[in-house]
Write a protein that holds these residues in place. Structure first.
Motif, PDB file in Angstrom:
ATOM      1  N   THR A 103     -17.039  54.022  10.590  1.00 23.39           N
ATOM      2  CA  THR A 103     -17.881  54.666  11.599  1.00 23.39           C
ATOM      3  C   THR A 103     -18.968  53.718  12.092  1.00 23.39           C
ATOM      4  O   THR A 103     -19.207  53.598  13.299  1.00 23.39           O
ATOM      5  CB  THR A 103     -18.523  55.935  11.016  1.00 23.39           C
ATOM      6  N   VAL A 158     -19.432  52.281  15.900  1.00 29.76           N
ATOM      7  CA  VAL A 158     -20.669  52.447  16.664  1.00 29.76           C
ATOM      8  C   VAL A 158     -21.191  51.087  17.141  1.00 29.76           C
ATOM      9  O   VAL A 158     -21.576  50.927  18.311  1.00 29.76           O
ATOM     10  CB  VAL A 158     -21.732  53.171  15.819  1.00 29.76           C
ATOM     11  N   LYS A 171     -30.391  64.140  18.590  1.00 28.53           N
ATOM     12  CA  LYS A 171     -29.816  64.482  17.282  1.00 28.53           C
ATOM     13  C   LYS A 171     -30.754  65.368  16.479  1.00 28.53           C
ATOM     14  O   LYS A 171     -30.339  66.342  15.864  1.00 28.53           O
ATOM     15  CB  LYS A 171     -29.500  63.209  16.503  1.00 28.53           C
ATOM     16  N   ARG A 223     -20.852  67.151  12.363  1.00 25.63           N
ATOM     17  CA  ARG A 223     -20.254  67.300  13.697  1.00 25.63           C
ATOM     18  C   ARG A 223     -21.285  67.751  14.719  1.00 25.63           C
ATOM     19  O   ARG A 223     -21.203  67.367  15.895  1.00 25.63           O
ATOM     20  CB  ARG A 223     -19.099  68.304  13.641  1.00 25.63           C
ATOM     21  N   TRP A 236     -23.088  64.639  15.957  1.00 25.66           N
ATOM     22  CA  TRP A 236     -22.247  63.859  16.861  1.00 25.66           C
ATOM     23  C   TRP A 236     -22.099  64.535  18.220  1.00 25.66           C
ATOM     24  O   TRP A 236     -22.032  63.859  19.260  1.00 25.66           O
ATOM     25  CB  TRP A 236     -20.872  63.639  16.232  1.00 25.66           C
TER      26      TRP A 236
END
Length: 569
Positions: free
Chosen positions: A38, A42, A135, A141, A144
């Motif tokens: 991940t 990114v 955020k 989830r 995201w």
């Protein structure tokens, strides 16, 4: 049934074994691989975005405004930290982009590409900080989903005209970065290492933003003060986080003014007052229309200027994202008046959008599409609002809606790649003149403003062109250093005339003032007049709205309160 004595003899099981996968358990190798993958994805995405935005930034030629910022950063990097003798525009960028420029110049030197690298980096930072604020405290989830809304909203700017606002010379876009940092401190105050000092952090960040750009007072300090005061009145108390934030907001204005005054009294730079005034009431209707179209332009959703099916499809997606931000704004305002437990950061963002748009509509700043830069902070603030309010709800959408969202994401990614691939680098204004001057060892002269600082940077500092303004040729106290006009220290032997803009001087005015040149060379829009005497001797000055015999006779500019005079009658 086990009795108390029997329970006391049972062996103790370590917590990390009882709570398999819990906080005390060692991280599973598979999960660790997913985390590394991940992070890698990114970082790869960030690199792709930076390269794409750099190509778009290079498609807009640099001008003397941006080049002046590069020269100021160059002086700071070489020891003139306070910029002695410099008179800047009405926005200093001293504590934001000038520091960024200086850091880039450590690696690039004095080069026109510094402007483009800084623009691309600024926009990328804007996306990153907007995503972090959106955020909030969400995880998994939900986090995201919030981030995805922000990235989607900011991913594809309006081609060409939009690039000239969000990927060009410093002009308010970068101001949103420190403001988003302030909202991040507000949102995560309990998670910061210095929990007791977070209001001081907010105060300092807001003050530095206002030193750089007086707009930060209207879209930062004022909205925070208004929301904090309203929440305190609603709670019927003058204690707690809102009281601290109110003090931080008001204190930031005083600190910003104090910092500017200290810099000025220490012999540092001066800034002009903003030029906006209240608009006549009969123009307010037109200004509302301009505000709407300019907002659509900033969101990449102004459809009339989009060419081709990919650009048009991306514009339609951006329009949907704009409407999502409008709905988030409306929901935040409604909740603010309906209940007392609203999202503090969302309320501040909504207040900032409202103040920015209202000030734009009632002022003379509302002009053509170029004035969209005055309300560019509405773009990241609206994106954050949409992310915070709708991110989790989008996860609960039905299968048809999810397929539409996936298709919209594909359209935006394709549009981003298409824009980046199609962007062609453009040379800076008057670059041909710079090349000629270097080749013929002409090192010092005067030039119409829009070519002056640009030639200096395009030559890597090998040539110095001091900016002038017309109609008769005068030194220009705007984005310039007083030392450049000292006839005892410099010998200016040429004049670069902008044939497109007579307000910066004409060839006829130069002939009447300096006599016939020994040489003349034309480079399209630019005429180069070469003389055999020093043009600085007896050169009159334009000191803002005042004229003076020479540049040394210009009256000093006193420090201005950030935001003062921005909306005068």
């Amino acid at each position: 049934m086990t009795g108390p004595a029997q329970r006391a003899t049972l062996p103790t099981v370590p917590r990390q074994r009882v709570r398999a996968g819990g906080a005390g358990a060692p991280e599973a190798p598979g999960r660790r691989k997913v985390r590394f993958a991940t992070v890698g994805a990114v970082l790869a995405g960030v690199a792709v975005l930076l390269l794409g935005y750099l190509r778009m930034a290079r498609a807009t030629p640099t001008n003397s405004d941006a080049s002046a910022n590069a020269l100021q950063a160059w002086d700071m990097l070489h020891g003139d930290v306070l910029l002695h003798g410099w008179t800047l525009s009405d926005v200093s960028f001293y504590t934001t982009e000038l520091i960024q420029y200086a850091l880039i110049e450590v690696f690039y030197g004095l080069d026109q590409d510094v402007v483009h690298v800084a623009s691309a980096t600024t926009y990328l930072l804007l996306i990153v900080f907007a995503a972090l604020v959106a955020k909030g405290d969400a995880t998994g989830r939900a986090a995201w989903a919030r981030v995805a809304v922000v990235v989607a909203t900011l991913l594809v700017p309006q081609p060409h005209g939009g690039w000239a606002i969000v990927l060009y010379a410093p002009d308010h876009t970068g101001t949103a970065v420190p403001l988003l940092l302030a909202w991040l401190l507000v949102d995560r105050r309990s998670a910061t290492p210095l929990r007791r000092w977070w209001p001081v952090g907010v105060l300092v960040v807001l003050a530095l933003a206002q030193v750089a750009d007086p707009l930060a007072m209207f879209v930062g300090a004022v909205p925070l003060a208004l929301v904090s005061a309203a929440r305190l009145v609603r709670a019927r108390t003058w204690r707690g986080a809102d009281a601290h934030l109110l003090v931080a907001a008001v204190g930031s204005m005083a600190l910003a003014h104090g910092l500017l005054a200290l810099i000025w009294r220490a012999g540092g730079f001066s800034v002009h007052s903003p030029v906006a005034r209240f608009s006549p009431t009969d123009q307010l209707g037109d200004h509302v229309v301009t505000a709407v179209t300019a907002t659509a332009h900033n969101y990449g959703a102004y459809l009339p200027t989009l060419d081709g099916p990919v650009a048009l499809a991306a514009g339609i997606v951006n329009l949907a994202l704009l409407l999502l931000a409008v709905a988030a704004f409306a929901a935040t305002v409604a909740r603010f008046f309906r209940s007392g437990d609203g999202d503090r950061v969302a309320e501040v963002l909504a207040a900032a959008i409202l103040v920015n748009l209202a000030a734009f509509i009632v002022s003379t700043q509302a002009g053509d599409m170029g004035s969209a830069r005055q309300i560019v902070t509405v773009l990241p603030f609206g994106a954050v609002l949409a992310g915070r309010l709708w991110g989790e709800r989008l996860l609960a959408a039905g299968p048809v809606a999810k397929r539409l969202m996936a298709a919209a994401c594909v359209v935006l990614v394709v549009a981003f790649g298409t824009q980046a691939a199609a962007a062609e680098p453009e040379p800076p204004e008057a670059h041909a003149v710079a090349e000629y001057l270097v080749a013929h060892d002409l090192r010092y002269g005067l030039g119409s403003y829009w070519g002056s600082n640009n030639i200096t940077v395009a030559s890597g500092g090998k040539v110095r062109v001091a900016p002038v303004i017309g109609p008769d040729i005068r030194s220009f106290r705007w984005e310039s250093d007083a030392d450049w006009y000292d006839a005892a220290a410099h010998d200016a032997r040429f004049l670069v005339v902008d044939l497109k803009h007579a307000r910066y001087g004409t060839v006829e005015a130069a002939l009447a003032q300096f006599g016939p040149p020994v040489e003349r060379h034309d480079f399209g829009r630019w005429a180069l007049l070469v003389y055999d005497h020093n043009l600085l001797v007896g050169l009159p000055a334009q000191c803002g709205g005042l004229a003076a015999a020479t540049h040394t006779h210009c009256p000093p500019l006193a420090p201005k309160v950030p935001g003062a005079g921005l909306l005068e009658k």
